[in-house]
Scaffold this motif. Structure first.
Motif, PDB file in Angstrom:
ATOM      1  N   UNK A 105       0.819  -1.220   0.000  1.00 23.40           N
ATOM      2  CA  UNK A 105       0.000   0.000   0.000  1.00 23.40           C
ATOM      3  C   UNK A 105       0.851   1.267   0.000  1.00 23.40           C
ATOM      4  N   UNK A 106       2.053   1.185   0.561  1.00 23.40           N
ATOM      5  CA  UNK A 106       2.922   2.366   0.670  1.00 23.40           C
ATOM      6  C   UNK A 106       3.939   2.500  -0.457  1.00 23.40           C
ATOM      7  N   UNK A 107       4.098   1.479  -1.282  1.00 23.00           N
ATOM      8  CA  UNK A 107       5.059   1.559  -2.377  1.00 23.00           C
ATOM      9  C   UNK A 107       4.438   2.279  -3.575  1.00 23.00           C
ATOM     10  N   UNK A 108       5.255   2.998  -4.319  1.00 23.15           N
ATOM     11  CA  UNK A 108       4.757   3.759  -5.475  1.00 23.15           C
ATOM     12  C   UNK A 108       4.644   2.905  -6.747  1.00 23.15           C
ATOM     13  N   UNK A 109       3.837   1.845  -6.668  1.00 19.92           N
ATOM     14  CA  UNK A 109       3.635   0.980  -7.833  1.00 19.92           C
ATOM     15  C   UNK A 109       2.654   1.676  -8.760  1.00 19.92           C
ATOM     16  N   UNK A 110       3.173   2.277  -9.794  1.00 19.57           N
ATOM     17  CA  UNK A 110       2.383   3.184 -10.616  1.00 19.57           C
ATOM     18  C   UNK A 110       1.899   2.575 -11.926  1.00 19.57           C
ATOM     19  N   UNK A 111       2.787   1.900 -12.644  1.00 18.90           N
ATOM     20  CA  UNK A 111       2.415   1.360 -13.942  1.00 18.90           C
ATOM     21  C   UNK A 111       2.808  -0.110 -13.966  1.00 18.90           C
ATOM     22  N   UNK A 112       1.846  -0.964 -14.298  1.00 17.00           N
ATOM     23  CA  UNK A 112       2.046  -2.399 -14.185  1.00 17.00           C
ATOM     24  C   UNK A 112       1.733  -3.104 -15.493  1.00 17.00           C
ATOM     25  N   UNK A 113       2.641  -3.983 -15.888  1.00 16.51           N
ATOM     26  CA  UNK A 113       2.467  -4.804 -17.078  1.00 16.51           C
ATOM     27  C   UNK A 113       2.401  -6.258 -16.616  1.00 16.51           C
ATOM     28  N   UNK A 114       1.384  -6.990 -17.066  1.00 18.82           N
ATOM     29  CA  UNK A 114       1.206  -8.387 -16.686  1.00 18.82           C
ATOM     30  C   UNK A 114       1.423  -9.255 -17.915  1.00 18.82           C
ATOM     31  N   UNK A 152      -3.857  -0.926 -11.458  1.00 19.61           N
ATOM     32  CA  UNK A 152      -4.209  -1.072 -12.873  1.00 19.61           C
ATOM     33  C   UNK A 152      -3.039  -1.716 -13.598  1.00 19.61           C
ATOM     34  N   UNK A 153      -3.351  -2.548 -14.582  1.00 16.03           N
ATOM     35  CA  UNK A 153      -2.307  -3.211 -15.355  1.00 16.03           C
ATOM     36  C   UNK A 153      -2.747  -3.394 -16.792  1.00 16.03           C
ATOM     37  N   UNK A 154      -1.752  -3.539 -17.637  1.00 14.91           N
ATOM     38  CA  UNK A 154      -1.945  -3.857 -19.047  1.00 14.91           C
ATOM     39  C   UNK A 154      -1.431  -5.274 -19.266  1.00 14.91           C
ATOM     40  N   UNK A 155      -2.184  -6.090 -19.989  1.00  9.91           N
ATOM     41  CA  UNK A 155      -1.739  -7.445 -20.308  1.00  9.91           C
ATOM     42  C   UNK A 155      -0.898  -7.395 -21.577  1.00  9.91           C
ATOM     43  N   UNK A 156       0.266  -8.033 -21.503  1.00 11.95           N
ATOM     44  CA  UNK A 156       1.204  -8.084 -22.615  1.00 11.95           C
ATOM     45  C   UNK A 156       1.281  -9.537 -23.085  1.00 11.95           C
ATOM     46  N   UNK A 157       1.111  -9.739 -24.395  1.00 13.75           N
ATOM     47  CA  UNK A 157       1.142 -11.105 -24.905  1.00 13.75           C
ATOM     48  C   UNK A 157       1.859 -11.166 -26.240  1.00 13.75           C
ATOM     49  N   UNK A 158       1.914 -12.364 -26.799  1.00 13.11           N
ATOM     50  CA  UNK A 158       2.583 -12.568 -28.075  1.00 13.11           C
ATOM     51  C   UNK A 158       4.008 -13.051 -27.895  1.00 13.11           C
ATOM     52  N   UNK A 159       4.718 -13.174 -29.000  1.00  6.82           N
ATOM     53  CA  UNK A 159       6.114 -13.605 -28.919  1.00  6.82           C
ATOM     54  C   UNK A 159       6.942 -12.488 -28.287  1.00  6.82           C
ATOM     55  N   UNK A 160       8.212 -12.774 -28.052  1.00  9.04           N
ATOM     56  CA  UNK A 160       9.045 -11.817 -27.319  1.00  9.04           C
ATOM     57  C   UNK A 160       9.177 -10.470 -28.023  1.00  9.04           C
ATOM     58  N   UNK A 161       9.283 -10.469 -29.324  1.00 11.44           N
ATOM     59  CA  UNK A 161       9.369  -9.211 -30.064  1.00 11.44           C
ATOM     60  C   UNK A 161       8.069  -8.433 -29.958  1.00 11.44           C
TER      61      UNK A 161
END
Length: 188
Positions: A105-114, A152-161
């Motif tokens: 709760x106290x950490x500045x976790x601002x932008x998250x990619x899953x 809040x998070x954004x889901x990242x998918x696909x091959x590594x590139x």
């Protein structure tokens, strides 16, 4: 000057390319990064008790606090954060202690990619969950945990590139809206 540190964190089950993507983003945007501290404290084939997981969480928390104290005003890319330990403890049916909840709760976790589990599992001697259905369960648990903590998070998918391209584009857009002075090295 009051510090304004924010973390850009890459989350996901093991063997989804978190470190690779975190390093690519840190390089593309000339940002400092924090590695997964647990990697420095585990040995191949190790089993983990609740105390082991909590000790690793404390080490990660220490590294995050040190990063915040060392920077003046910046974004920091991390290839894991304390959410990982909540997921791990939950998976193992261990109790998530109050100190860990408060720290998140106290950490500045601002932008998250899953990161989705749509890349092949790679055995590096430390990873243990190769079964795709279990990897899917871990992904779901990460999403539920991020939701539970209101991150809040954004889901990242696909091959590594594709992952790198998608994450770079999303982060660039987010930075334009939230930190107009930041830009990727490629745009300089």
């Amino acid at each position: 000057m009051e510090k304004s540190i924010q973390f850009v964190t890459v989350h996901g089950p093991e063997s989804t390319g978190k470190t690779t993507l975190a390093l690519a983003l840190a390089n593309a945007f000339a940002l400092p990064w924090i590695a997964e501290e647990a990697r420095n404290h585990i040995v191949e084939g190790q089993s983990f008790t609740e105390d082991d997981i909590l000790r690793l969480a404390q080490l990660q928390y220490k590294v995050e606090k040190e990063a915040i104290q060392s920077e003046e005003s910046a974004l920091i890319v991390a290839d894991t954060n304390l959410i990982n330990f909540v997921v791990w403890l939950t998976w193992e049916n261990f109790t998530v202690p109050q100190w860990l909840i408060k720290a998140i709760d106290n950490q500045p976790y601002r932008y998250n990619l899953l990161l989705q589990v749509d890349v092949p599992w790679v055995n590096d001697g430390f990873r243990k969950i190769s079964d795709q259905s279990l990897r899917d369960e871990w992904f779901t648990l990460y999403a539920q945990t991020l939701d539970k903590y209101g991150l809040h998070y954004e889901v990242i998918d696909g091959d590594y590139t594709s992952r790198e391209n998608m994450a770079t584009s999303l982060l660039q857009d987010w930075l334009k809206n939230n930190y107009p002075s930041f830009s990727s090295k490629e745009n300089n």
